[in-house]
Design a protein around this motif. Sequence first.
Motif, PDB file in Angstrom:
ATOM      1  N   ARG A  21       0.543  -0.929  -0.089  1.00 59.06           N
ATOM      2  CA  ARG A  21      -0.144  -0.023   0.104  1.00 59.06           C
ATOM      3  C   ARG A  21       1.315   1.427  -0.293  1.00 59.06           C
ATOM      4  O   ARG A  21       0.723   2.124  -0.976  1.00 59.06           O
ATOM      5  N   ASP A  22       1.299   1.229   0.504  1.00 59.39           N
ATOM      6  CA  ASP A  22       2.228   2.546   0.941  1.00 59.39           C
ATOM      7  C   ASP A  22       3.063   2.695  -0.317  1.00 59.39           C
ATOM      8  O   ASP A  22       3.495   4.334  -1.264  1.00 59.39           O
ATOM      9  N   ASN A 153      -5.458  -2.958   3.278  1.00 57.50           N
ATOM     10  CA  ASN A 153      -4.252  -2.845   2.408  1.00 57.50           C
ATOM     11  C   ASN A 153      -4.310  -3.266   1.562  1.00 57.50           C
ATOM     12  O   ASN A 153      -3.991  -2.359   0.624  1.00 57.50           O
ATOM     13  N   ARG A 351       2.145  -0.853  10.201  1.00 55.96           N
ATOM     14  CA  ARG A 351       2.608   0.651   9.780  1.00 55.96           C
ATOM     15  C   ARG A 351       3.043   1.523   9.228  1.00 55.96           C
ATOM     16  O   ARG A 351       4.016   1.849   8.381  1.00 55.96           O
ATOM     17  N   THR A 373       0.379   6.909   4.715  1.00 62.52           N
ATOM     18  CA  THR A 373      -0.519   6.016   5.124  1.00 62.52           C
ATOM     19  C   THR A 373      -0.762   6.507   6.280  1.00 62.52           C
ATOM     20  O   THR A 373      -1.934   5.753   7.006  1.00 62.52           O
TER      21      THR A 373
END
Length: 407
Positions: A21-22, A153, A351, A373
């Motif tokens: 995701r990041d 995510n 995260r 994020t």
Amino acid sequence: MTDDTEVLVVGGGATGTGIARDLTLRGVDVTLVERGGLASGTSGRSHGLLHSGARYAEADAVGARECIEENRILREIAGDCIRDSGGLFLQLPADDPDYFEAKRAACEEIGIPAETLSGDEARAEVPGLSEDVERAMKVPDGVVYPSRLLAANAADARDHGATILTDAPVEGVRVADGEVVGVDVGGSVDGTIAAEQVVNAAGAWAGELGAMAGVGLEMRPTKGVMVSVRYDGLGPALNRARDPADGDIIVPHDGEVVLGTTSIEVDDPDDYEESEWEVEAMVEACSEMLPAVRDADHVRTWWGVRPLYAPDENSREGARGISRGFFCIDHADDGVDNLTSIVGGKLTTYRQMAEATADRVCEKLGVEADCRTAKERLPGADDPERLDALVAEFGGAGPTDEDVVRR
């Protein structure tokens, strides 16, 4: 078949999906492979406690600060992937009162909200709490539903261009001229994936992937048992106010509570004994806080394996429960320039682990983009039905939150 991508992430746990995701939010092309479903590894087989940092406050201020920072971020971005239950640390007659005081003082120093309650005040808040509880400390612990968190995510990564491949076990890593030139993937892929950068986010199995690439990455996995039992109406998560030991966490779900956990070193994260004595000892210990769980009906029992990094564990000389940091390892020092491993850490800080890894990978790629994020909410965060549909799409619920996702 050969597929090309900028970054290949191996491992679809919380950290791996968080990295995907990041990176995609920074504009990087990502492919993620996971040998099973997204919740099939350690993340989906935890006790699901969202740490406030209080568990580690007196022993590791840095780790405790990481927890409270990420606890607050997840409350903003994760919606129904978490539950704000609050938490209590309970002092019983066998527990050292100086430990309680040290923890309370450390929480105050770090900035973790902590309120001391008498035993009677604690029992007024938690009916059924042991009459032996002498006092309690209220902290902002919570509950994580990891299946939902991982799926959200992964969905956000896919929405921003990532390819998420489940049932895709890595079978080999090809290294030539000091870098990974291809990763052989079986299952649903049955081919070779080439990438500019490869991230090893395989958790307890990270050492096996490192060995495929010819780099040493010594892990020291430990197994822990969790039991979900019938118990309705527990509000806060319960923690024992003592040095971490077996059976010192109780996590509330609707109509159930999750009892955890043990810590026993294993040689192979895929092959270990599931001993009934562990279950019995852990339930007995938890019943000292909440007596009714001793005779409560067992709903499901599962073991998870922690992805502990051996050099870090060796430095602790066998101490259990001291906050485990995470380690982002650049294998250029081992002669493989485009391989990075992320090991250790906790579900609560996934995260932050992903951000640190994405920073390292972006530096190697020459990508200048900030992490987003911590500010952007996860897709479906306010829609439990959508979250649970995503869980099913990406491989189904892990046992930690099976009751919540599949009810």
